[in-house]
Each structure stands twice: as C-alpha cells, then as structure tokens.
Enzyme design. Structure first.
Site, PDB file in Angstrom:
ATOM      1  N   HIS A  44     -10.453   8.557  -2.183  1.00 31.70           N
ATOM      2  CA  HIS A  44      -9.660   7.338  -2.047  1.00 31.70           C
ATOM      3  C   HIS A  44     -10.057   6.652  -0.745  1.00 31.70           C
ATOM      4  O   HIS A  44     -10.339   7.318   0.257  1.00 31.70           O
ATOM      5  CB  HIS A  44      -8.170   7.674  -2.048  1.00 31.70           C
ATOM      6  CG  HIS A  44      -7.299   6.454  -2.134  1.00 31.70           C
ATOM      7  ND1 HIS A  44      -7.561   5.410  -2.994  1.00 31.70           N
ATOM      8  CD2 HIS A  44      -6.160   6.110  -1.449  1.00 31.70           C
ATOM      9  CE1 HIS A  44      -6.644   4.485  -2.852  1.00 31.70           C
ATOM     10  NE2 HIS A  44      -5.787   4.874  -1.921  1.00 31.70           N
TER      11      HIS A  44
ATOM     12  N   HIS B 237      -5.201  -0.622   1.328  1.00 28.48           N
ATOM     13  CA  HIS B 237      -5.941   0.054   0.242  1.00 28.48           C
ATOM     14  C   HIS B 237      -5.487  -0.500  -1.102  1.00 28.48           C
ATOM     15  O   HIS B 237      -4.387  -1.046  -1.233  1.00 28.48           O
ATOM     16  CB  HIS B 237      -5.745   1.576   0.305  1.00 28.48           C
ATOM     17  CG  HIS B 237      -4.326   2.033   0.181  1.00 28.48           C
ATOM     18  ND1 HIS B 237      -3.909   2.957  -0.758  1.00 28.48           N
ATOM     19  CD2 HIS B 237      -3.219   1.703   0.889  1.00 28.48           C
ATOM     20  CE1 HIS B 237      -2.617   3.178  -0.625  1.00 28.48           C
ATOM     21  NE2 HIS B 237      -2.172   2.441   0.374  1.00 28.48           N
TER      22      HIS B 237
ATOM     23  N   CYS C  89     -10.639   0.869  -5.622  1.00 29.08           N
ATOM     24  CA  CYS C  89     -10.431   0.975  -4.183  1.00 29.08           C
ATOM     25  C   CYS C  89     -11.744   1.019  -3.405  1.00 29.08           C
ATOM     26  O   CYS C  89     -11.808   0.568  -2.256  1.00 29.08           O
ATOM     27  CB  CYS C  89      -9.571   2.197  -3.855  1.00 29.08           C
ATOM     28  SG  CYS C  89     -10.331   3.794  -4.281  1.00 29.08           S
TER      29      CYS C  89
END
Length: 236
Positions: A66, A78, A167
């Site tokens: 992530h 994010h 992301c």
C-alpha cells in the site's frame, strides 16, 4: 503428489485481487466493521521525525504493497476504494475508517477517495519504507514540495480502477510525474499465465477429439486425448 498449479495460481490471483483493493478479513459477527488496529499501530508508534514532506511511503503486506504520500505533521495522503463519497460530501463521515462494505462497493462501482489519514491509520501496524521506489525512476523524481502539492490537490473523490487508477498510480504520479503500477503489471502477468495454461489444455483436448473423429475410437487416439491435457494441467 504434485498439486495442480493452475488452480493454485487462480486461488492466488483471487487472493491478490482482494488484497490489491485492500480488503481485510473480518472476524465472524463483526457487522462489517474493520477490526481495531493491532497494538503496534497505537498513536506515537511510528517515528515521523525521519519522514519529510513529499516522501513516498510504502507499507508491505503479505501479497501487496500500500502506498501514500507524506504531507507532514503525521498526515499521509493515499487512495482507497470507497463508495461513500458518491453519496455524501460530509467530510466527517467520509473520514471515518473505511469498512469492508464501503470498500467492496467502491471497487464494484469504480469509485474511490484520496484521503488524508494519520501515519498510524495508513500503516495499520505494518512497517514503512521511505522513497524505496526512487531507485526505479532515477532522474524522474520530482521535488518533495511538488509531490506533496500534487497529492493535496487530488484529495477527494476520484474514479477507481485496479488496472489504471489504484494507490500506486496515485503516488507515482505525485512523486515521479508518471502514473504507473508495478503491482498491476505482475497481476496481469499472472492472468496471462493462467489464460495460456487453459488455452494449452483446451487446444490439446480439441486436437485429441479431432483425431478420434478422423481415426476412430481406439487406445491410440483416446488415451492421448485424456492424458496429454491431464499432464499439461499438472505441469502448468
């Protein structure tokens, strides 16, 4: 005995697909709410003094990574799939922790939110790598302030796509000026591998059936039709 690699790959593909969109397994009876962060994610756990505004933060998970852009003052921008911004502009509601229901509906409807969370909420107890992708882009790294400003400008509702706008695309655009996703590339290669394997099995079955039709039903035609696809399936 050897296990079938294609079903294994398909299972891995499905698991990775869910993880790429950040689905977290929930305990039974949780009512769709995410479990509390692990103790490691308690406030103050991360030393943010080593982070600089505009840094690209990575949190490695089991099968995915992530990404976020550090904005300073313990804040990280994010991108996460989220259905809620499509229904309300109430920032207090949107800023609440994204539940799995919100997330999955966001994936289905291709809606997401570029949000700002604390480092603790962003990392969720995982270890953090800083600017680890810089080595892949060499001279393409933008200034730190430019990266942070790009991230801040994009905060809010956005379209979501696993292949084109996840992301990783968000952070690479902010820090390097080019939205790319190496995780997506690996995901697509896995899909291609499964398709190729299935095509090989199907092609061999069709050839075998054609030989039976042309040459008749006999051990010399029937056995290869059965065993060749079987061994292709086993070998992957």
């Amino acid at each position: 005995t050897m296990k079938n690699p294609v079903p294994q790959a398909a299972s891995l593909l499905l698991e990775k697909l869910l993880l790429l969109v950040h689905v977290r397994p929930l305990p039974a009876g949780s009512g769709g709410e995410p479990p509390p962060p692990p103790p490691a994610a308690a406030p103050g756990y991360y030393d943010t003094s080593c982070f600089k505004r505009g840094d690209l933060l990575e949190v490695p998970r089991t099968l995915f990574i992530h990404f976020g852009i550090y904005l300073g003052e313990n804040r990280v921008a994010h991108l996460m799939p989220d259905i809620l911004p499509a229904f309300t502009g109430d920032r207090r509601q949107i800023q609440q922790v994204v539940t799995n229901k919100r997330l999955i509906l966001g994936v289905i409807t291709k809606t997401a939110s570029i949000r700002v969370d604390t480092v603790e909420d962003f990392a969720y107890g995982g270890s953090i790598l800083v600017n680890h992708m810089d080595r892949l882009f060499e001279d393409q790294v933008l200034g730190s302030e430019e990266a942070a400003r790009r991230a801040e400008k994009l905060v809010g509702a956005t379209a979501y796509s696993l292949l084109w706008n996840n992301c990783e695309h968000f952070v690479t655009y902010c820090r390097y000026g080019a939205p790319v996703s190496f995780q997506t590339d690996k995901f697509c290669e896995t899909v291609k591998m499964i398709i190729r394997d299935q095509r090989s099995v199907l092609a061999s079955v069709l050839v075998g059936l054609a030989s039976i039709v042309c040459l008749g039903l006999a051990p010399s035609t029937t056995l290869p039709t059965i065993f060749i696809p079987f061994f292709l399936w086993m070998a992957g």
